[in-house]
Design a protein around this motif. Structure first.
Motif, mmCIF file in Angstrom:
data_model
loop_
_atom_site.group_PDB
_atom_site.id
_atom_site.type_symbol
_atom_site.label_atom_id
_atom_site.label_comp_id
_atom_site.label_asym_id
_atom_site.label_seq_id
_atom_site.Cartn_x
_atom_site.Cartn_y
_atom_site.Cartn_z
ATOM 1 N N GLN A 1 -19.122 -6.732 -3.426
ATOM 2 C CA GLN A 1 -18.127 -7.517 -2.701
ATOM 3 C C GLN A 1 -17.298 -8.242 -3.750
ATOM 4 O OE1 GLN A 1 -21.410 -7.564 -1.626
ATOM 5 N NE2 GLN A 1 -20.968 -6.259 0.110
ATOM 6 N N TYR A 2 -16.024 -8.317 -3.527
ATOM 7 C CA TYR A 2 -15.123 -8.833 -4.552
ATOM 8 C C TYR A 2 -15.292 -10.331 -4.797
ATOM 9 C CZ TYR A 2 -13.097 -4.352 -3.255
ATOM 10 O OH TYR A 2 -12.916 -3.035 -2.963
ATOM 11 N N ASN A 3 -15.577 -11.104 -3.771
ATOM 12 C CA ASN A 3 -15.787 -12.546 -3.912
ATOM 13 C C ASN A 3 -14.633 -13.254 -4.621
ATOM 14 O OD1 ASN A 3 -18.373 -12.354 -2.699
ATOM 15 N ND2 ASN A 3 -19.269 -11.785 -4.653
ATOM 16 N N LEU A 4 -13.428 -12.804 -4.364
ATOM 17 C CA LEU A 4 -12.254 -13.467 -4.925
ATOM 18 C C LEU A 4 -11.853 -14.607 -3.989
ATOM 19 C CD1 LEU A 4 -10.198 -10.328 -5.973
ATOM 20 C CD2 LEU A 4 -11.490 -11.868 -7.468
ATOM 21 N N LEU A 5 -11.357 -15.678 -4.558
ATOM 22 C CA LEU A 5 -10.902 -16.803 -3.744
ATOM 23 C C LEU A 5 -9.491 -16.500 -3.256
ATOM 24 C CD1 LEU A 5 -12.358 -19.672 -5.930
ATOM 25 C CD2 LEU A 5 -13.281 -18.718 -3.830
ATOM 26 N N SER A 6 -9.346 -16.385 -1.952
ATOM 27 C CA SER A 6 -8.093 -15.900 -1.361
ATOM 28 C C SER A 6 -6.915 -16.848 -1.563
ATOM 29 C CB SER A 6 -8.284 -15.614 0.123
ATOM 30 O OG SER A 6 -8.672 -16.793 0.809
ATOM 31 N N ILE B 1 -9.297 -15.647 -12.333
ATOM 32 C CA ILE B 1 -9.855 -15.339 -13.655
ATOM 33 C C ILE B 1 -10.020 -16.611 -14.481
ATOM 34 C CG2 ILE B 1 -9.454 -14.064 -15.805
ATOM 35 C CD1 ILE B 1 -7.925 -11.987 -14.025
ATOM 36 N N GLU B 2 -9.039 -17.504 -14.418
ATOM 37 C CA GLU B 2 -9.123 -18.767 -15.163
ATOM 38 C C GLU B 2 -10.319 -19.598 -14.723
ATOM 39 O OE1 GLU B 2 -4.455 -19.675 -16.302
ATOM 40 O OE2 GLU B 2 -5.229 -20.362 -14.359
ATOM 41 N N LEU B 3 -10.664 -19.519 -13.463
ATOM 42 C CA LEU B 3 -11.821 -20.250 -12.961
ATOM 43 C C LEU B 3 -13.076 -19.850 -13.725
ATOM 44 C CD1 LEU B 3 -12.530 -22.347 -10.812
ATOM 45 C CD2 LEU B 3 -12.949 -20.472 -9.234
ATOM 46 N N ASN C 1 0.799 -6.709 -14.376
ATOM 47 C CA ASN C 1 1.888 -7.102 -13.471
ATOM 48 C C ASN C 1 1.391 -7.770 -12.183
ATOM 49 O OD1 ASN C 1 0.699 -4.773 -12.520
ATOM 50 N ND2 ASN C 1 2.601 -3.919 -11.715
ATOM 51 N N LYS C 2 0.106 -8.068 -12.084
ATOM 52 C CA LYS C 2 -0.446 -8.632 -10.847
ATOM 53 C C LYS C 2 -0.954 -10.070 -11.015
ATOM 54 C CE LYS C 2 -0.025 -4.834 -8.401
ATOM 55 N NZ LYS C 2 0.705 -4.738 -7.160
ATOM 56 N N ALA C 3 -0.671 -10.713 -12.122
ATOM 57 C CA ALA C 3 -1.209 -12.051 -12.405
ATOM 58 C C ALA C 3 -0.897 -13.068 -11.314
ATOM 59 C CB ALA C 3 -0.700 -12.561 -13.752
ATOM 60 N N ASN C 4 0.280 -12.978 -10.729
ATOM 61 C CA ASN C 4 0.687 -13.975 -9.727
ATOM 62 C C ASN C 4 0.486 -13.508 -8.289
ATOM 63 O OD1 ASN C 4 1.510 -15.921 -11.668
ATOM 64 N ND2 ASN C 4 3.302 -14.654 -12.061
ATOM 65 N N SER C 5 -0.186 -12.385 -8.116
ATOM 66 C CA SER C 5 -0.476 -11.879 -6.774
ATOM 67 C C SER C 5 -1.711 -12.565 -6.217
ATOM 68 C CB SER C 5 -0.734 -10.374 -6.820
ATOM 69 O OG SER C 5 0.408 -9.690 -7.280
ATOM 70 N N PHE C 6 -1.824 -12.574 -4.905
ATOM 71 C CA PHE C 6 -3.004 -13.090 -4.233
ATOM 72 C C PHE C 6 -3.888 -11.904 -3.841
ATOM 73 C CE2 PHE C 6 -0.032 -16.554 -3.849
ATOM 74 C CZ PHE C 6 -0.836 -17.675 -4.042
ATOM 75 N N PRO C 7 -5.193 -12.120 -3.706
ATOM 76 C CA PRO C 7 -6.097 -11.006 -3.400
ATOM 77 C C PRO C 7 -5.669 -10.155 -2.208
ATOM 78 C CG PRO C 7 -7.375 -12.916 -4.023
ATOM 79 C CD PRO C 7 -5.932 -13.365 -3.939
ATOM 80 N N ASN C 8 -5.137 -10.777 -1.143
ATOM 81 C CA ASN C 8 -4.758 -9.996 0.043
ATOM 82 C C ASN C 8 -3.528 -9.117 -0.195
ATOM 83 O OD1 ASN C 8 -2.827 -12.017 0.024
ATOM 84 N ND2 ASN C 8 -2.902 -12.367 2.223
ATOM 85 N N GLU C 9 -2.881 -9.268 -1.336
ATOM 86 C CA GLU C 9 -1.737 -8.431 -1.700
ATOM 87 C C GLU C 9 -2.147 -7.236 -2.559
ATOM 88 O OE1 GLU C 9 1.609 -11.988 -1.863
ATOM 89 O OE2 GLU C 9 0.472 -11.545 -3.693
ATOM 90 N N LEU C 10 -3.449 -7.114 -2.819
ATOM 91 C CA LEU C 10 -3.963 -6.068 -3.701
ATOM 92 C C LEU C 10 -4.752 -5.027 -2.921
ATOM 93 C CD1 LEU C 10 -5.416 -8.380 -6.510
ATOM 94 C CD2 LEU C 10 -3.160 -7.309 -6.459
ATOM 95 N N SER C 11 -4.795 -3.822 -3.457
ATOM 96 C CA SER C 11 -5.655 -2.781 -2.889
ATOM 97 C C SER C 11 -7.104 -3.102 -3.256
ATOM 98 C CB SER C 11 -5.277 -1.412 -3.456
ATOM 99 O OG SER C 11 -5.666 -1.321 -4.816
ATOM 100 N N GLY C 12 -8.040 -2.391 -2.641
ATOM 101 C CA GLY C 12 -9.452 -2.579 -2.973
ATOM 102 C C GLY C 12 -9.734 -2.286 -4.441
ATOM 103 N N GLY C 13 -9.124 -1.231 -4.964
ATOM 104 C CA GLY C 13 -9.317 -0.890 -6.378
ATOM 105 C C GLY C 13 -8.780 -1.975 -7.303
ATOM 106 N N GLU C 14 -7.630 -2.537 -6.936
ATOM 107 C CA GLU C 14 -7.056 -3.622 -7.749
ATOM 108 C C GLU C 14 -7.936 -4.870 -7.674
ATOM 109 O OE1 GLU C 14 -2.301 -2.518 -7.506
ATOM 110 O OE2 GLU C 14 -3.226 -3.637 -5.855
ATOM 111 N N CYS D 1 -12.074 -8.380 -10.401
ATOM 112 C CA CYS D 1 -13.473 -8.810 -10.568
ATOM 113 C C CYS D 1 -14.002 -8.453 -11.957
ATOM 114 C CB CYS D 1 -14.345 -8.183 -9.496
ATOM 115 S SG CYS D 1 -13.937 -8.741 -7.838
ATOM 116 N N ILE D 2 -13.623 -7.280 -12.439
ATOM 117 C CA ILE D 2 -14.028 -6.885 -13.797
ATOM 118 C C ILE D 2 -13.389 -7.829 -14.809
ATOM 119 C CG2 ILE D 2 -13.882 -5.064 -15.538
ATOM 120 C CD1 ILE D 2 -13.971 -3.044 -13.136
ATOM 121 N N ALA D 3 -12.109 -8.136 -14.630
ATOM 122 C CA ALA D 3 -11.418 -9.067 -15.541
ATOM 123 C C ALA D 3 -12.080 -10.441 -15.506
ATOM 124 C CB ALA D 3 -9.942 -9.177 -15.158
ATOM 125 N N ARG D 4 -12.448 -10.886 -14.314
ATOM 126 C CA ARG D 4 -13.102 -12.193 -14.169
ATOM 127 C C ARG D 4 -14.440 -12.207 -14.908
ATOM 128 N NH1 ARG D 4 -14.379 -13.450 -8.171
ATOM 129 N NH2 ARG D 4 -15.825 -11.758 -8.608
#
Length: 177
Positions: free
Chosen positions: A38-43, A51-53, A75-88, A93-96
């Motif tokens: 599960q991605y567990n990203l803060l929406s 990532i900064e967190l 190119n996705k630094a300022n995007s929110f999780p709901n604007e990304l595909s599952g793969g993104e 999560c890997i970057a975090r």
């Protein structure tokens, strides 16, 4: 993450299973990068802020732009999780996990919710991290097609090691067609 009910876990010469809660917490923070199914990203946070967190937990870390480049999401630094595909989202999560400069990555079913194309991207990124950053990557999976991509495959059945195979000629990620 949890104290084992039996057996012992070692990292280098340290018995992790004998560590108290504080030492085990430091071990998780400083040594291991986790990539969950599960991605567990803060929406409410952007990709960069998610990532900064993680980087705020440690003294030595990669710059966010550097890990975004590693996972091919510059190119996705300022995007929110709901604007990304599952793969993104999985790549975020890997970057975090990477931003903390972990000594190893533990990945629980990192391709479990992804289509074949995104799974290939994620596996290629994990293999590149292992090779280029010299970070061991442990992938837990039920997907037998990923086994042939691994340098080493340990099969666990009913809590016991059933097989441990070193594969010096692991296939490339292009095998996943």
């Amino acid at each position: 993450m949890l104290k084992p009910t039996s057996g012992e876990i070692y990292y280098k010469d340290q018995n992790v299973s004998k560590m108290n809660d504080n030492l085990r917490s430091d071990y998780r923070k400083d040594i291991v990068g986790f990539v969950f199914q599960q991605y567990n990203l803060l929406s409410d946070l952007t990709v960069k802020e998610n990532i900064e967190l993680a980087s705020s937990l440690v003294a030595d870390f990669y710059e966010v732009d550097e890990v975004l480049k590693m996972v091919r999401l510059e190119n996705k630094a300022n995007s929110f999780p709901n604007e990304l595909s599952g793969g993104e989202q999985q790549r975020v999560c890997i970057a975090r996990a990477l931003v903390k400069k972990p000594k190893m990555l533990l990945c629980d079913e990192p391709t479990g919710a992804l289509d074949t194309e995104n799974a290939k991207i994620v596996i290629k990124i994990l293999k590149d991290i292992s090779t280029e950053q010299k970070i061991p990557v442990v992938v837990i999976t039920h997907n037998p097609s990923l086994v042939v991509l691994a340098d080493r495959c340990i099969t666990i059945k009913n809590g016991k090691i059933e097989d441990d195979i070193y594969q010096p000629f692991a296939l490339s990620v292009d095998y996943l067609e």
